[in-house]
Motif scaffolding. Sequence first.
Motif, PDB file in Angstrom:
ATOM      1  N   MET A 123     -11.592   4.694  -1.109  1.00 28.77           N
ATOM      2  CA  MET A 123     -11.876   5.664  -2.137  1.00 28.77           C
ATOM      3  C   MET A 123     -10.557   6.077  -2.795  1.00 28.77           C
ATOM      4  N   ILE A 124     -10.555   6.097  -4.117  1.00 32.70           N
ATOM      5  CA  ILE A 124      -9.389   6.529  -4.876  1.00 32.70           C
ATOM      6  C   ILE A 124      -9.766   7.851  -5.544  1.00 32.70           C
ATOM      7  N   TYR A 125      -9.011   8.883  -5.247  1.00 38.40           N
ATOM      8  CA  TYR A 125      -9.271  10.208  -5.800  1.00 38.40           C
ATOM      9  C   TYR A 125      -8.186  10.556  -6.810  1.00 38.40           C
ATOM     10  N   LEU A 126      -8.591  10.894  -8.023  1.00 38.28           N
ATOM     11  CA  LEU A 126      -7.645  11.402  -9.002  1.00 38.28           C
ATOM     12  C   LEU A 126      -7.677  12.919  -8.920  1.00 38.28           C
ATOM     13  N   ILE A 127      -6.496  13.505  -8.670  1.00 40.13           N
ATOM     14  CA  ILE A 127      -6.380  14.950  -8.565  1.00 40.13           C
ATOM     15  C   ILE A 127      -5.402  15.440  -9.621  1.00 40.13           C
ATOM     16  N   GLY A 128      -5.515  16.705  -9.980  1.00 42.05           N
ATOM     17  CA  GLY A 128      -4.613  17.288 -10.958  1.00 42.05           C
ATOM     18  C   GLY A 128      -5.252  18.491 -11.605  1.00 42.05           C
ATOM     19  N   PHE A 129      -4.455  19.236 -12.327  1.00 43.32           N
ATOM     20  CA  PHE A 129      -4.927  20.456 -12.976  1.00 43.32           C
ATOM     21  C   PHE A 129      -5.914  20.102 -14.081  1.00 43.32           C
ATOM     22  N   MET A 130      -6.762  21.062 -14.437  1.00 45.82           N
ATOM     23  CA  MET A 130      -7.690  20.831 -15.547  1.00 45.82           C
ATOM     24  C   MET A 130      -6.894  20.418 -16.774  1.00 45.82           C
ATOM     25  N   GLY A 131      -7.443  19.453 -17.503  1.00 47.05           N
ATOM     26  CA  GLY A 131      -6.769  18.977 -18.697  1.00 47.05           C
ATOM     27  C   GLY A 131      -5.748  17.876 -18.466  1.00 47.05           C
ATOM     28  N   SER A 132      -5.597  17.440 -17.216  1.00 45.77           N
ATOM     29  CA  SER A 132      -4.608  16.388 -16.939  1.00 45.77           C
ATOM     30  C   SER A 132      -5.134  14.989 -17.253  1.00 45.77           C
ATOM     31  N   GLY A 133      -6.428  14.871 -17.544  1.00 45.81           N
ATOM     32  CA  GLY A 133      -6.993  13.583 -17.940  1.00 45.81           C
ATOM     33  C   GLY A 133      -7.711  12.830 -16.835  1.00 45.81           C
ATOM     34  N   LYS A 134      -8.069  13.515 -15.764  1.00 45.58           N
ATOM     35  CA  LYS A 134      -8.669  12.840 -14.596  1.00 45.58           C
ATOM     36  C   LYS A 134      -9.924  12.046 -14.951  1.00 45.58           C
ATOM     37  N   SER A 135     -10.848  12.659 -15.680  1.00 41.30           N
ATOM     38  CA  SER A 135     -12.115  11.978 -15.991  1.00 41.30           C
ATOM     39  C   SER A 135     -11.893  10.752 -16.871  1.00 41.30           C
ATOM     40  N   THR A 136     -11.108  10.902 -17.915  1.00 44.51           N
ATOM     41  CA  THR A 136     -10.856   9.792 -18.840  1.00 44.51           C
ATOM     42  C   THR A 136     -10.140   8.644 -18.132  1.00 44.51           C
ATOM     43  N   VAL A 137      -9.112   8.982 -17.372  1.00 37.94           N
ATOM     44  CA  VAL A 137      -8.339   7.949 -16.670  1.00 37.94           C
ATOM     45  C   VAL A 137      -9.189   7.294 -15.584  1.00 37.94           C
ATOM     46  N   ALA A 138      -9.999   8.080 -14.878  1.00 37.84           N
ATOM     47  CA  ALA A 138     -10.821   7.531 -13.790  1.00 37.84           C
ATOM     48  C   ALA A 138     -11.785   6.462 -14.305  1.00 37.84           C
ATOM     49  N   SER A 139     -12.406   6.702 -15.449  1.00 33.92           N
ATOM     50  CA  SER A 139     -13.346   5.698 -15.969  1.00 33.92           C
ATOM     51  C   SER A 139     -12.609   4.415 -16.348  1.00 33.92           C
ATOM     52  N   LYS A 140     -11.427   4.542 -16.941  1.00 36.98           N
ATOM     53  CA  LYS A 140     -10.636   3.356 -17.307  1.00 36.98           C
ATOM     54  C   LYS A 140     -10.126   2.622 -16.067  1.00 36.98           C
ATOM     55  N   LEU A 141      -9.698   3.375 -15.063  1.00 37.96           N
ATOM     56  CA  LEU A 141      -9.210   2.767 -13.825  1.00 37.96           C
ATOM     57  C   LEU A 141     -10.342   2.039 -13.094  1.00 37.96           C
ATOM     58  N   ALA A 142     -11.514   2.634 -13.049  1.00 35.68           N
ATOM     59  CA  ALA A 142     -12.656   1.997 -12.394  1.00 35.68           C
ATOM     60  C   ALA A 142     -13.006   0.678 -13.079  1.00 35.68           C
ATOM     61  N   GLN A 143     -12.975   0.646 -14.404  1.00 35.38           N
ATOM     62  CA  GLN A 143     -13.220  -0.602 -15.139  1.00 35.38           C
ATOM     63  C   GLN A 143     -12.186  -1.646 -14.756  1.00 35.38           C
TER      64      GLN A 143
END
Length: 161
Positions: free
Chosen positions: A1-21
């Motif tokens: 499991m790869i977890y992206l952590i960081g403060f709100m607005g750091s881009g976790k959701s956007t980056v996670a979808s690109k990384l998963a692809q």
Amino acid sequence: MIYLIGFMGSGKSTVASKLAQKLQCSYIEMDESIEKQEGLTIPEMFTQQGEDYFRKKEREFLRNTKGEAVVSTGGGVILSPENREILRRGTAVYLHADWETIVDRLKNDTSRPLWSGDEAEKKQRFEDRLPLYKETAHHVVVVDDKAPAVIAEEIAARLKS
């Protein structure tokens, strides 16, 4: 499991979808999953049940997530020692954005319960969480002035080495 952590607005959701692809695996958005499970938005949970209730749901989510995926976590997931331990069992990648980047990205955002209010309180929350992100992370990736695809590429390269 790869977890992206960081403060709100750091881009976790956007980056996670690109990384998963890029990694050809599934992508899980933690907050969306909790909202779906609870039938409430995060702001509704905060208003109706309180922040402690939401934090409990985060812990339950982490305990029950299995398999291989890229998980975009909520900004406060690292507040719980138990959560930090679970995150470290996988691979935790901290997306570090400078305070100025966060403010710029969230200046018109009214959907985040912990972003409203006093500027000094928000900055204090940011600073209080920094050591927890760093303590939890296996990798730290600076995201200021980088496109999400570039950040995903950097994470993928680090995971291979």
